[in-house]
Scaffold this active site. Structure first.
Site, PDB file in Angstrom:
ATOM      1  N   HIS A   1     -21.678  46.700  39.288  1.00  0.00           N
ATOM      2  CA  HIS A   1     -21.670  48.208  39.794  1.00  0.00           C
ATOM      3  C   HIS A   1     -20.804  48.902  39.006  1.00  0.00           C
ATOM      4  O   HIS A   1     -19.835  48.236  38.464  1.00  0.00           O
ATOM      5  CB  HIS A   1     -21.155  47.823  41.308  1.00  0.00           C
ATOM      6  CG  HIS A   1     -19.925  47.332  41.421  1.00  0.00           C
ATOM      7  ND1 HIS A   1     -19.530  46.269  42.198  1.00  0.00           N
ATOM      8  CD2 HIS A   1     -18.652  47.947  41.481  1.00  0.00           C
ATOM      9  CE1 HIS A   1     -18.273  46.092  42.526  1.00  0.00           C
ATOM     10  NE2 HIS A   1     -17.673  46.932  41.970  1.00  0.00           N
TER      11      HIS A   1
ATOM     12  N   ASN B   1     -21.573  42.279  39.327  1.00  0.00           N
ATOM     13  CA  ASN B   1     -22.962  42.491  39.771  1.00  0.00           C
ATOM     14  C   ASN B   1     -23.411  43.641  38.928  1.00  0.00           C
ATOM     15  O   ASN B   1     -24.383  44.285  39.350  1.00  0.00           O
ATOM     16  CB  ASN B   1     -23.195  42.381  41.299  1.00  0.00           C
ATOM     17  CG  ASN B   1     -22.622  43.612  41.869  1.00  0.00           C
ATOM     18  OD1 ASN B   1     -21.880  44.348  41.297  1.00  0.00           O
ATOM     19  ND2 ASN B   1     -22.710  43.764  43.132  1.00  0.00           N
TER      20      ASN B   1
ATOM     21  N   ASP C   1     -13.968  56.591  43.723  1.00  0.00           N
ATOM     22  CA  ASP C   1     -14.471  56.157  45.128  1.00  0.00           C
ATOM     23  C   ASP C   1     -13.466  55.962  45.988  1.00  0.00           C
ATOM     24  O   ASP C   1     -12.145  55.834  45.573  1.00  0.00           O
ATOM     25  CB  ASP C   1     -15.244  54.731  44.899  1.00  0.00           C
ATOM     26  CG  ASP C   1     -14.776  53.672  43.978  1.00  0.00           C
ATOM     27  OD1 ASP C   1     -13.347  53.969  43.659  1.00  0.00           O
ATOM     28  OD2 ASP C   1     -15.464  53.040  43.565  1.00  0.00           O
TER      29      ASP C   1
ATOM     30  N   GLU D   1     -23.723  50.114  44.139  1.00  0.00           N
ATOM     31  CA  GLU D   1     -24.025  48.441  43.906  1.00  0.00           C
ATOM     32  C   GLU D   1     -25.660  48.546  43.342  1.00  0.00           C
ATOM     33  O   GLU D   1     -26.251  49.446  43.623  1.00  0.00           O
ATOM     34  CB  GLU D   1     -23.964  48.101  45.386  1.00  0.00           C
ATOM     35  CG  GLU D   1     -22.638  48.003  46.111  1.00  0.00           C
ATOM     36  CD  GLU D   1     -21.839  46.875  45.668  1.00  0.00           C
ATOM     37  OE1 GLU D   1     -22.178  46.539  44.464  1.00  0.00           O
ATOM     38  OE2 GLU D   1     -20.799  46.454  46.397  1.00  0.00           O
TER      39      GLU D   1
HETATM   40  C1  GLP Z   1     -14.441  47.726  42.437  1.00  0.00           C
HETATM   41  C2  GLP Z   1     -14.247  49.335  42.165  1.00  0.00           C
HETATM   42  C3  GLP Z   1     -14.672  49.505  40.537  1.00  0.00           C
HETATM   43  C4  GLP Z   1     -14.372  48.575  39.785  1.00  0.00           C
HETATM   44  C5  GLP Z   1     -14.746  47.263  40.055  1.00  0.00           C
HETATM   45  C6  GLP Z   1     -14.237  46.274  39.097  1.00  0.00           C
HETATM   46  O1  GLP Z   1     -14.655  47.447  43.570  1.00  0.00           O
HETATM   47  N1  GLP Z   1     -14.938  50.035  43.005  1.00  0.00           N
HETATM   48  O2  GLP Z   1     -14.406  51.037  40.367  1.00  0.00           O
HETATM   49  O3  GLP Z   1     -14.556  49.126  38.400  1.00  0.00           O
HETATM   50  O4  GLP Z   1     -14.998  46.991  41.247  1.00  0.00           O
HETATM   51  O5  GLP Z   1     -12.953  45.850  39.780  1.00  0.00           O
HETATM   52  P1  GLP Z   1     -11.924  44.940  38.592  1.00  0.00           P
HETATM   53  O6  GLP Z   1     -11.429  45.786  37.658  1.00  0.00           O
HETATM   54  O7  GLP Z   1     -11.094  44.738  39.911  1.00  0.00           O
HETATM   55  O8  GLP Z   1     -12.751  43.807  38.286  1.00  0.00           O
END
Ligand code: GLP
Length: 246
Positions: free
Chosen positions: A138, A136, A69, A143
């Site tokens: 995702h 959440n 992304d 989402e």
């Molecule tokens: C982000 C990304 C995801 C990631 C998630 C968790 O916003 N788009 O690819 O896995 O949130 O992030 P983190 O590893 O910082 O908790």
């Protein structure tokens, strides 16, 4: 038991080392195609990979990479963009040439999103996809509510996700409200998936994803339908799981 294979490891460092070893093994193939993730969780994985890169040791410059992304609305080269993150953490230190690493065009429309799907297909599809998980549930920026057959597209971020990612942005710079993400359907086409979760803040989401119903309310629950998912978590993230490592 079918479904994701879960390995609960002692620490986040162990998770990173195990993930780096798995990625390194995948890169021993002649033309590996990997899907990568951003966020805080994979930072230690990329650090572990950087340590392994050495003449005669691990090489990543022959691999092709597709990230999950990218934010919408950031100028190219913005330090908080996922492209900047990936260059900084892995692609530049690993000397991965431009043209071998790809992120969705955060400022593109449907044609660019379709082009991203086409590029993945032209590369032969993703062999190993690395994933984190949001609080959440995702994955990528899919989402809650995202269709399990969704493809690469522009999405609106939830307030919770924007707040979680605010520390990545300079003070006073708002987190974008939109992003472009691979869809759940895109992610499920990877031949193998490695989901990482570390820290107690992920415990609830991980249990819902792995042991709750398969539902669009929990995007990561779609992974229960994939035949080759390995989950690497630390004890803090795994503490709500009923099942333990095999
Ligand atoms: C982000 C990304 C995801 C990631 C998630 C968790 O916003 N788009 O690819 O896995 O949130 O992030 P983190 O590893 O910082 O908790």
């Amino acid at each position: 038991m079918s479904g994701p294979r879960v390995e609960i490891l002692d620490s986040a460092t162990d998770v990173a080392e195990r993930a780096a070893a798995r990625i390194a093994a995948a890169c021993a193939a002649p033309s590996p195609v990997l899907g990568l993730a951003t966020g805080r969780t994979p930072l230690a994985v990329y650090a572990a990979l950087r340590e392994r890169i050495a003449p005669g040791g691990l090489r990543l410059d022959h691999a092709t990479f597709f990230n999950l992304d990218e934010y919408a609305g950031l100028p190219p080269g913005h330090p908080a963009s996922f492209a900047s993150y990936m260059r900084r953490e892995l692609f530049d230190p690993a000397s991965v040439p431009e043209g071998r690493w790809h992120l969705p065009d955060g400022n593109g429309g449907p044609a660019e999103a379709d082009g991203y799907e086409a590029a993945i297909a032209a590369a032969g599809g993703i062999g190993l996809q690395l994933l984190g998980i949001g609080r959440n549930g995702h994955v990528g920026f899919n989402e809650p509510g995202a269709a399990h057959d969704s493809r690469t597209r522009r999405v609106r971020l939830t307030e919770q996700t924007r707040q979680a990612n605010a520390p990545d942005f300079p003070a006073g710079t708002p987190v974008p409200e939109h992003a472009v993400t691979m869809g759940i359907g895109t992610i499920l086409e990877a031949r193998e998936i490695l989901l990482l979760a570390t820290g107690a803040a992920k415990a609830e989401a991980l249990a819902a994803a792995l042991e709750g119903p398969v539902t669009e309310a929990v995007p990561a629950s779609a992974l229960q339908r994939h035949p080759r998912v390995t989950v690497l978590c630390d004890v803090a993230a795994g503490r709500n799981l009923r099942r333990m490592a095999a």
